[in-house]
Design a protein around this motif. Structure first.
Motif, mmCIF file in Angstrom:
data_model
loop_
_atom_site.group_PDB
_atom_site.id
_atom_site.type_symbol
_atom_site.label_atom_id
_atom_site.label_comp_id
_atom_site.label_asym_id
_atom_site.label_seq_id
_atom_site.Cartn_x
_atom_site.Cartn_y
_atom_site.Cartn_z
ATOM 1 N N MET A 1 0.836 -1.200 0.000
ATOM 2 C CA MET A 1 0.000 0.000 0.000
ATOM 3 C C MET A 1 0.872 1.251 0.000
ATOM 4 O O MET A 1 1.833 1.334 0.759
ATOM 5 N N ASP A 2 0.539 2.214 -0.867
ATOM 6 C CA ASP A 2 1.232 3.495 -0.876
ATOM 7 C C ASP A 2 0.576 4.430 0.134
ATOM 8 O O ASP A 2 -0.632 4.681 0.072
ATOM 9 N N TYR A 32 -5.938 5.252 -8.425
ATOM 10 C CA TYR A 32 -5.854 3.947 -7.780
ATOM 11 C C TYR A 32 -7.183 3.203 -7.851
ATOM 12 O O TYR A 32 -7.318 2.108 -7.311
ATOM 13 N N SER A 35 -9.039 1.379 -4.948
ATOM 14 C CA SER A 35 -8.502 0.145 -4.375
ATOM 15 C C SER A 35 -7.939 0.413 -2.986
ATOM 16 O O SER A 35 -7.851 1.547 -2.523
ATOM 17 N N ASP A 36 -7.556 -0.685 -2.340
ATOM 18 C CA ASP A 36 -6.958 -0.552 -1.011
ATOM 19 C C ASP A 36 -5.449 -0.421 -1.090
ATOM 20 O O ASP A 36 -4.736 -0.659 -0.118
ATOM 21 N N GLN A 37 -4.952 -0.015 -2.264
ATOM 22 C CA GLN A 37 -3.517 0.118 -2.473
ATOM 23 C C GLN A 37 -3.001 1.525 -2.190
ATOM 24 O O GLN A 37 -1.840 1.823 -2.428
ATOM 25 N N ILE A 38 -3.891 2.390 -1.700
ATOM 26 C CA ILE A 38 -3.462 3.743 -1.366
ATOM 27 C C ILE A 38 -4.153 4.199 -0.091
ATOM 28 O O ILE A 38 -5.311 3.855 0.172
ATOM 29 N N LYS A 202 2.130 9.213 -8.812
ATOM 30 C CA LYS A 202 1.850 7.769 -8.805
ATOM 31 C C LYS A 202 2.996 7.000 -9.455
ATOM 32 O O LYS A 202 3.410 5.936 -8.982
#
Length: 207
Positions: A1-2, A32, A35-38, A202
């Motif tokens: 995650m970022d 993103y 998503s749960d990536q940030i 990003k």
């Protein structure tokens, strides 16, 4: 995650800097795709008590964490910085530099995170310690009244040197000019610039 920490340093909640920053943050979240990536977190320095650094060097006693003997809100910001991958400083330019709360925070951080100085008692024998935030990325969102090359150049150069000193990776800047209080600041061009900067950030996070 970022993990992105946006540090807002404008006294105007609905002002130009926050409008530009909000456009950037919205576009970054959109990139993103929900998503749960940030994870984006914001702090507003004008809601906080950030005292000036007094150069006591007590923070140099313990080289394992960023801390300060002063009891204010700076240490909570230290914790958020420690947990972040990218730090975004969002500020208007006042007198060719950032606003006073951000300058105070930068001064506090340069001691709290850079264990270069030893404490007054010479606990570490004069040795140079580590940078506790080495490798983190730092970006700028800046608004000014002059053309950017005359209004924000000194601040950006100062931050580039700050990053080099602190072993941070400078991730670039989004700088926009306001032509006066009787003009509209945000327009399609500035929104497009905010979008492009979000895309650039990003990419930086992925590199």
């Amino acid at each position: 995650m970022d993990k992105i920490l946006i540090i807002k340093a404008s006294p105007r909640k609905n002002g130009n800097t926050n409008a530009l920053t909000d456009a950037f943050a919205a576009e970054l979240a959109k990139l993103y795709d929900g998503s749960d990536q940030i994870h984006i977190e914001e702090v507003d320095l004008y809601d906080m008590n950030i005292k000036p650094c007094v150069a006591c060097r007590c923070c140099q006693t313990d080289w394992t964490e960023a801390w300060c003997v002063q009891e204010d809100d700076a240490e909570s910001v230290f914790d958020k910085i420690t947990g972040s991958d990218l730090i975004v400083l969002a500020t208007p330019i006042y007198s060719w530099y950032c606003t006073a709360p951000l300058k105070a925070l930068l001064d506090r951080c340069v001691y709290a995170f850079n264990m270069y100085y030893d404490d007054a008692a010479g606990t570490h024998g004069g040795d140079r310690g580590p940078s506790l935030w080495q490798g983190k990325k730092l970006a700028l969102i800046v608004t000014c009244g002059y053309k950017p090359d005359k209004g924000a150049d000194l601040f950006e150069e100062g931050i580039k040197r700050y990053c080099k000193h602190s072993q941070l990776a400078y991730a670039g800047s989004l700088i926009e000019r306001h032509l006066g209080y009787n003009t509209i600041f945000m327009d399609e061009a500035k929104a497009a610039h905010a979008k492009a900067f979000a895309e650039r950030v990003k990419d930086e996070l992925g590199s």
